[in-house]
Design a protein around this motif. Sequence first.
Motif, PDB file in Angstrom:
ATOM      1  N   ARG A   9     -53.565  12.520  -3.973  1.00 12.13           N
ATOM      2  CA  ARG A   9     -52.970  11.730  -4.628  1.00 12.13           C
ATOM      3  C   ARG A   9     -53.005  10.245  -3.879  1.00 12.13           C
ATOM      4  O   ARG A   9     -53.428  10.382  -2.627  1.00 12.13           O
ATOM      5  N   ALA A  10     -52.756   9.229  -4.649  1.00  9.25           N
ATOM      6  CA  ALA A  10     -52.946   7.930  -3.876  1.00  9.25           C
ATOM      7  C   ALA A  10     -51.637   7.807  -2.908  1.00  9.25           C
ATOM      8  O   ALA A  10     -50.631   8.189  -3.180  1.00  9.25           O
ATOM      9  N   VAL A  11     -51.937   7.093  -1.769  1.00 12.26           N
ATOM     10  CA  VAL A  11     -51.078   6.654  -0.798  1.00 12.26           C
ATOM     11  C   VAL A  11     -50.738   5.248  -1.133  1.00 12.26           C
ATOM     12  O   VAL A  11     -51.835   4.438  -0.959  1.00 12.26           O
ATOM     13  N   ASN A  12     -49.463   4.662  -1.193  1.00 15.89           N
ATOM     14  CA  ASN A  12     -49.099   3.534  -1.370  1.00 15.89           C
ATOM     15  C   ASN A  12     -48.578   2.800  -0.232  1.00 15.89           C
ATOM     16  O   ASN A  12     -47.338   3.425   0.405  1.00 15.89           O
ATOM     17  N   ALA A  31     -57.005  -1.456   4.380  1.00 14.68           N
ATOM     18  CA  ALA A  31     -57.923  -1.220   3.449  1.00 14.68           C
ATOM     19  C   ALA A  31     -59.383  -0.818   3.900  1.00 14.68           C
ATOM     20  O   ALA A  31     -60.073   0.391   3.306  1.00 14.68           O
ATOM     21  N   ASP A  32     -59.704  -1.291   4.907  1.00 18.02           N
ATOM     22  CA  ASP A  32     -61.307  -1.298   5.541  1.00 18.02           C
ATOM     23  C   ASP A  32     -61.165   0.053   6.072  1.00 18.02           C
ATOM     24  O   ASP A  32     -62.089   0.903   5.924  1.00 18.02           O
ATOM     25  N   ALA A  33     -60.207   0.511   6.996  1.00 19.44           N
ATOM     26  CA  ALA A  33     -60.118   1.819   7.658  1.00 19.44           C
ATOM     27  C   ALA A  33     -60.028   2.798   6.583  1.00 19.44           C
ATOM     28  O   ALA A  33     -60.737   4.011   6.686  1.00 19.44           O
ATOM     29  N   ALA A  34     -59.396   2.500   5.416  1.00 17.15           N
ATOM     30  CA  ALA A  34     -59.361   3.787   4.445  1.00 17.15           C
ATOM     31  C   ALA A  34     -60.717   3.712   3.646  1.00 17.15           C
ATOM     32  O   ALA A  34     -61.139   5.062   3.362  1.00 17.15           O
ATOM     33  N   ASP A  40     -61.110   5.748  -2.048  1.00 17.96           N
ATOM     34  CA  ASP A  40     -60.887   4.660  -3.131  1.00 17.96           C
ATOM     35  C   ASP A  40     -59.975   3.718  -2.737  1.00 17.96           C
ATOM     36  O   ASP A  40     -58.867   4.093  -2.445  1.00 17.96           O
ATOM     37  N   VAL A  41     -60.373   2.347  -2.505  1.00 13.13           N
ATOM     38  CA  VAL A  41     -59.012   1.607  -2.232  1.00 13.13           C
ATOM     39  C   VAL A  41     -59.034   0.520  -3.104  1.00 13.13           C
ATOM     40  O   VAL A  41     -59.840  -0.292  -3.587  1.00 13.13           O
ATOM     41  N   LYS A  42     -57.645  -0.015  -3.136  1.00 19.53           N
ATOM     42  CA  LYS A  42     -57.316  -1.049  -4.123  1.00 19.53           C
ATOM     43  C   LYS A  42     -56.324  -1.970  -3.438  1.00 19.53           C
ATOM     44  O   LYS A  42     -55.341  -1.249  -2.650  1.00 19.53           O
ATOM     45  N   LYS A  43     -56.260  -3.274  -3.481  1.00 15.92           N
ATOM     46  CA  LYS A  43     -55.368  -4.225  -2.639  1.00 15.92           C
ATOM     47  C   LYS A  43     -54.736  -5.346  -3.347  1.00 15.92           C
ATOM     48  O   LYS A  43     -55.898  -5.984  -4.245  1.00 15.92           O
ATOM     49  N   SER A  44     -53.854  -5.560  -3.177  1.00 16.54           N
ATOM     50  CA  SER A  44     -53.353  -7.117  -3.980  1.00 16.54           C
ATOM     51  C   SER A  44     -52.249  -7.766  -3.011  1.00 16.54           C
ATOM     52  O   SER A  44     -51.635  -7.003  -2.289  1.00 16.54           O
ATOM     53  N   GLY A  63     -56.842   6.582  -1.902  1.00 14.26           N
ATOM     54  CA  GLY A  63     -57.040   7.963  -2.136  1.00 14.26           C
ATOM     55  C   GLY A  63     -58.012   8.447  -2.899  1.00 14.26           C
ATOM     56  O   GLY A  63     -59.077   7.677  -2.894  1.00 14.26           O
ATOM     57  N   PRO A  64     -58.185   9.530  -3.496  1.00 14.30           N
ATOM     58  CA  PRO A  64     -59.496  10.011  -4.011  1.00 14.30           C
ATOM     59  C   PRO A  64     -59.798   9.331  -5.448  1.00 14.30           C
ATOM     60  O   PRO A  64     -60.889   8.888  -5.703  1.00 14.30           O
ATOM     61  N   LYS A  65     -58.996   8.643  -6.197  1.00 13.16           N
ATOM     62  CA  LYS A  65     -59.023   7.711  -7.198  1.00 13.16           C
ATOM     63  C   LYS A  65     -57.758   6.917  -7.297  1.00 13.16           C
ATOM     64  O   LYS A  65     -56.702   7.306  -7.636  1.00 13.16           O
ATOM     65  N   VAL A  66     -58.021   5.784  -7.435  1.00 15.22           N
ATOM     66  CA  VAL A  66     -56.905   4.550  -7.775  1.00 15.22           C
ATOM     67  C   VAL A  66     -57.417   3.740  -8.794  1.00 15.22           C
ATOM     68  O   VAL A  66     -58.342   3.147  -8.637  1.00 15.22           O
ATOM     69  N   ASP A  67     -56.317   3.712  -9.564  1.00 14.80           N
ATOM     70  CA  ASP A  67     -56.827   2.902 -10.831  1.00 14.80           C
ATOM     71  C   ASP A  67     -55.995   1.458 -10.595  1.00 14.80           C
ATOM     72  O   ASP A  67     -56.876   0.566 -11.042  1.00 14.80           O
ATOM     73  N   SER A  68     -55.069   1.125 -10.048  1.00 11.52           N
ATOM     74  CA  SER A  68     -54.232  -0.165  -9.991  1.00 11.52           C
ATOM     75  C   SER A  68     -53.911  -0.460  -8.678  1.00 11.52           C
ATOM     76  O   SER A  68     -53.585   0.452  -7.959  1.00 11.52           O
TER      77      SER A  68
END
Length: 164
Positions: A9-12, A31-34, A40-44, A63-68
């Motif tokens: 799962r994604a970690v928040n 974000a860089d370390a992940a 897969d990394v997303k940042k806002s 996580g393995p797949k992050v959509d938002s």
Amino acid sequence: MVTEKTANRAVNVVIAGLGGQGVVKASDILADAAFRQGLDVKKSELHGMSQRGGSVSSDVRFGPKVDSPMISPGQADFLVVVAADQVDVNRPALKAGGRLISPALLAGAPGKLPAKSVNVALLGLLSRQLDIPVEHWEAAIRANLAEKHHRLNLEAFQLGRQMA
């Protein structure tokens, strides 16, 4: 290496504080370390009324797949707060059972931790909760900070890991 903690799962992670405290820089390092871990990394980011002294928060999801890139209120696995007076303001981001990481956890640290390194020391605390190897964290710190700041921030990161 992706372990069970991050494999399914994604970690928040929400990082919050005031402008000028390195909230955005801390989220860049996380974000860089992940990403170095192969996730897969997303940042806002959300900046308050002023960049210096106004409220700032950054959502980092990996996580393995992050959509938002956005974390809904009450869904953060970790809330890292750089300014102690911002804990109550940002607590609604944390899910039930989530972990709060605040400067209070650094109380009693040996020596004097420079204010400009508190954000990285808090990442050291966070790193003990995540399955991202120390080498990736250290490489991310070096990649995101000027060389003249490496030693101080690597020491702050290690201090945070020791305090965890």
